[in-house]
Design a protein around this motif. Sequence first.
Motif, mmCIF file in Angstrom:
data_model
loop_
_atom_site.group_PDB
_atom_site.id
_atom_site.type_symbol
_atom_site.label_atom_id
_atom_site.label_comp_id
_atom_site.label_asym_id
_atom_site.label_seq_id
_atom_site.Cartn_x
_atom_site.Cartn_y
_atom_site.Cartn_z
ATOM 1 N N SER A 332 46.755 47.555 59.047
ATOM 2 C CA SER A 332 47.822 46.655 59.474
ATOM 3 C C SER A 332 47.787 46.441 61.040
ATOM 4 C CB SER A 332 49.405 47.582 59.232
ATOM 5 O OG SER A 332 49.108 48.686 59.961
ATOM 6 N N ASP A 333 46.721 46.829 61.648
ATOM 7 C CA ASP A 333 46.656 46.547 63.017
ATOM 8 C C ASP A 333 45.819 45.458 63.370
ATOM 9 O OD1 ASP A 333 44.508 47.823 62.322
ATOM 10 O OD2 ASP A 333 44.274 49.349 64.235
ATOM 11 N N LEU A 334 45.098 44.591 62.425
ATOM 12 C CA LEU A 334 44.279 43.665 62.495
ATOM 13 C C LEU A 334 45.008 42.479 63.037
ATOM 14 C CD1 LEU A 334 42.232 44.065 59.288
ATOM 15 C CD2 LEU A 334 41.547 44.876 61.757
ATOM 16 N N PRO A 335 44.268 41.579 63.960
ATOM 17 C CA PRO A 335 44.975 40.525 64.380
ATOM 18 C C PRO A 335 44.737 39.225 63.352
ATOM 19 C CG PRO A 335 42.660 40.649 65.165
ATOM 20 C CD PRO A 335 42.978 42.018 64.611
ATOM 21 N N LYS A 336 45.621 38.194 63.657
ATOM 22 C CA LYS A 336 45.483 37.089 62.952
ATOM 23 C C LYS A 336 44.106 36.340 63.034
ATOM 24 C CE LYS A 336 50.568 35.782 62.686
ATOM 25 N NZ LYS A 336 51.440 34.721 62.884
ATOM 26 N N THR A 337 43.778 35.673 61.764
ATOM 27 C CA THR A 337 42.481 35.167 61.844
ATOM 28 C C THR A 337 42.721 33.711 61.478
ATOM 29 O OG1 THR A 337 39.977 35.284 61.289
ATOM 30 C CG2 THR A 337 41.667 36.101 59.897
ATOM 31 N N ASN A 338 41.403 32.851 61.206
ATOM 32 C CA ASN A 338 41.486 31.607 60.593
ATOM 33 C C ASN A 338 41.754 31.462 59.193
ATOM 34 O OD1 ASN A 338 38.927 31.811 59.137
ATOM 35 N ND2 ASN A 338 37.912 31.399 61.008
ATOM 36 N N ALA A 339 42.097 30.169 58.600
ATOM 37 C CA ALA A 339 42.472 30.346 57.269
ATOM 38 C C ALA A 339 41.265 30.849 56.353
ATOM 39 C CB ALA A 339 42.741 28.731 56.940
ATOM 40 N N THR A 340 40.013 30.546 56.590
ATOM 41 C CA THR A 340 38.857 31.023 55.668
ATOM 42 C C THR A 340 39.081 32.505 55.688
ATOM 43 O OG1 THR A 340 37.645 29.032 56.570
ATOM 44 C CG2 THR A 340 36.422 30.867 55.434
ATOM 45 N N ALA A 341 39.369 33.210 56.925
ATOM 46 C CA ALA A 341 39.144 34.669 56.617
ATOM 47 C C ALA A 341 40.473 35.152 56.221
ATOM 48 C CB ALA A 341 38.708 34.853 57.978
ATOM 49 N N THR A 342 41.492 34.515 55.853
ATOM 50 C CA THR A 342 42.973 34.994 55.374
ATOM 51 C C THR A 342 42.912 35.038 54.114
ATOM 52 O OG1 THR A 342 43.918 33.999 57.415
ATOM 53 C CG2 THR A 342 45.352 34.504 55.730
ATOM 54 N N PRO A 343 43.057 36.230 53.514
ATOM 55 C CA PRO A 343 43.221 36.598 52.032
ATOM 56 C C PRO A 343 44.469 36.162 51.256
ATOM 57 C CG PRO A 343 43.446 38.609 53.250
ATOM 58 C CD PRO A 343 43.195 37.632 54.218
ATOM 59 N N ARG A 344 44.337 35.644 49.944
ATOM 60 C CA ARG A 344 45.335 35.247 49.503
ATOM 61 C C ARG A 344 45.543 35.893 47.999
ATOM 62 N NH1 ARG A 344 45.158 29.198 48.506
ATOM 63 N NH2 ARG A 344 42.577 29.530 48.438
ATOM 64 N N PHE A 345 46.622 36.180 47.581
ATOM 65 C CA PHE A 345 47.062 36.706 46.268
ATOM 66 C C PHE A 345 47.965 35.848 45.700
ATOM 67 C CE2 PHE A 345 46.437 41.802 47.084
ATOM 68 C CZ PHE A 345 45.022 41.398 47.377
ATOM 69 N N ASP A 346 47.463 35.473 44.278
ATOM 70 C CA ASP A 346 48.256 34.302 43.583
ATOM 71 C C ASP A 346 48.336 34.696 41.913
ATOM 72 O OD1 ASP A 346 50.095 32.295 42.967
ATOM 73 O OD2 ASP A 346 48.340 30.832 43.039
ATOM 74 N N ASP A 347 49.441 34.519 41.478
ATOM 75 C CA ASP A 347 49.447 34.652 39.890
ATOM 76 C C ASP A 347 48.924 36.101 39.511
ATOM 77 O OD1 ASP A 347 49.887 33.924 37.377
ATOM 78 O OD2 ASP A 347 47.967 32.818 37.008
ATOM 79 N N ILE A 348 49.940 37.012 39.759
ATOM 80 C CA ILE A 348 49.912 38.266 39.342
ATOM 81 C C ILE A 348 50.821 38.716 38.204
ATOM 82 C CG2 ILE A 348 49.682 40.881 40.237
ATOM 83 C CD1 ILE A 348 49.006 39.330 42.795
ATOM 84 N N LEU A 349 50.469 39.225 37.215
ATOM 85 C CA LEU A 349 51.386 39.567 36.021
ATOM 86 C C LEU A 349 51.590 40.968 35.889
ATOM 87 C CD1 LEU A 349 53.572 39.052 33.982
ATOM 88 C CD2 LEU A 349 51.552 38.416 32.311
ATOM 89 N N VAL A 350 52.609 42.105 36.026
ATOM 90 C CA VAL A 350 52.651 43.263 35.593
ATOM 91 C C VAL A 350 53.668 43.425 34.420
ATOM 92 C CG1 VAL A 350 53.198 45.589 36.174
ATOM 93 C CG2 VAL A 350 52.233 43.927 37.907
ATOM 94 N N GLU A 351 53.289 43.491 33.422
ATOM 95 C CA GLU A 351 53.864 43.418 31.979
ATOM 96 C C GLU A 351 53.755 44.770 31.227
ATOM 97 O OE1 GLU A 351 54.586 40.232 28.372
ATOM 98 O OE2 GLU A 351 52.529 40.587 29.182
ATOM 99 N N GLY A 352 54.834 45.072 30.834
ATOM 100 C CA GLY A 352 54.923 46.367 30.047
ATOM 101 C C GLY A 352 54.484 47.743 30.549
ATOM 102 N N LEU A 353 54.768 47.852 31.888
ATOM 103 C CA LEU A 353 54.625 48.946 32.589
ATOM 104 C C LEU A 353 55.995 50.116 32.444
ATOM 105 C CD1 LEU A 353 53.127 50.602 34.843
ATOM 106 C CD2 LEU A 353 54.638 49.483 36.587
ATOM 107 N N VAL A 354 55.352 51.325 32.154
ATOM 108 C CA VAL A 354 56.355 52.309 32.025
ATOM 109 C C VAL A 354 55.793 53.454 32.824
ATOM 110 C CG1 VAL A 354 57.182 54.125 30.247
ATOM 111 C CG2 VAL A 354 56.843 51.680 29.504
ATOM 112 N N ALA A 355 56.324 53.988 33.760
ATOM 113 C CA ALA A 355 56.191 54.907 34.810
ATOM 114 C C ALA A 355 57.085 55.981 34.837
ATOM 115 C CB ALA A 355 55.765 54.267 36.105
ATOM 116 N N LYS A 356 57.018 57.257 34.840
ATOM 117 C CA LYS A 356 57.760 58.251 35.131
ATOM 118 C C LYS A 356 57.359 59.355 36.109
ATOM 119 C CE LYS A 356 56.888 60.592 30.872
ATOM 120 N NZ LYS A 356 57.475 61.078 29.483
ATOM 121 N N ASP A 357 58.426 59.966 36.605
ATOM 122 C CA ASP A 357 57.903 61.251 37.336
ATOM 123 C C ASP A 357 56.906 60.664 38.547
ATOM 124 O OD1 ASP A 357 59.487 62.905 35.989
ATOM 125 O OD2 ASP A 357 57.889 63.326 34.667
#
Length: 409
Positions: A332-357
């Motif tokens: 989290s301490d990294l400085p901003k960079t240009n668009a090419t070096a900036t990661p992107r996450f898009d279109d992520i589906l979490v379906e039917g997750l069951v979690a306990k404890d």
Amino acid sequence: MHQFVWFFCFLAAFCKADFNVKVYGAKGDGHTKDTDAVRKAFEACGRAGGGTVLFPQPGIYLTGAFNISSNTTMMIEENATVLGSVDSKDYPLIQPLPWYGGGSDYQGSGDLIYQSLVHSWGASFIRITGSGIIDGQGSPWWNCWRHDRKASPCNGISRPHLINLIGGDNVQISDITIRNSPSWTLHLSNLSNVHVVNITIKNPSDAPNADGVDVDCSRDVLVEASTLDVGDDALCVKSGKDWFGRTFGYPSTNVTFRNNVVYHGHGVTIGSETSAGVRDVTFENIVMEGTANGIRMKSERGRGGLVRGVVYRNVSMKGVGTCVFVTLNYHSDLPKTNATATPRFDDILVEGLVAKDCGVGFSLDGLPESVIEGLKFVNVDVKAKKMMEKCDHVDGSCTHCSYCPPCIH
């Protein structure tokens, strides 16, 4: 993506010769170094155009690094073990992968790295199978990495991966047990048409960087019906680091993990090396118990790369540390960079997750300049001591969920 099955049927009929390592002088007593005999057997198989290199039972074959050529089956019989040497002199120093520029311990340094125990470069139609064991004897490597990285056997050099197959086509790994890797265990690098089925990977939960399966800049990969209990990411997709990965430019695409069981480890993961991009990855019918993280997606400023089309479907968790961890802010301490070096996450589906404890339900952390887009939760039921740890810079939706992170309403 399963065209390799037909090819392996053809290969089985074509490659009938057996190259028994004992014929080439291997003792198999667990004490005598069999490196020369093992290398001679694989060299003979390669010169013959292919065949089966046999590690017969019973036997413990102590060996340094060796290379597999095209059209080769490595067969380890049920009561046989391929045992990795702990002498660094038995691991040649080689150039690092071009999409990392260094080893997994010293990425980006440009230094030479230790070759993996089981290694191939540009070889196709490889099969590693049998009911036996590959054991990397990782403890001395873990100890020097923890306490003195200049000490033997590390010697200030990236620890060897246990199996690293690079730049080939049509690979099958089945039925074996792989354990005690010095670093990453099964590293599938720039491959296509890969099938991993019914294997067991076992590393101590505190073994540093002891990943299970790392799919890296590879295409058309299926990993199924396997059990993992490891010291870092259990099932992971990567695509190179920073400038090196972006320049290489080979994304990981069309990767499926299904019907797998994960115990200790850091999760079923994308990243953090995402620089060439990751597309169309599915984790399906995954059971997780006692794992540090469950669903884990991570990248950071400087990586770059687009991760798109990731599905987690029918995942069951019990006693997991953090159920859903998605971040573009891994350090989290990294400085901003240009668009090419900036990661992107898009279109992520979490379906039917069951979690306990679980300890923490959700930790979601995008960047101000790169919001996590299209994160969808469908039919998700999470029970945790703390439901929300972080929720910043995310755009998404919830449908039929017992809890919805507040930042994505």
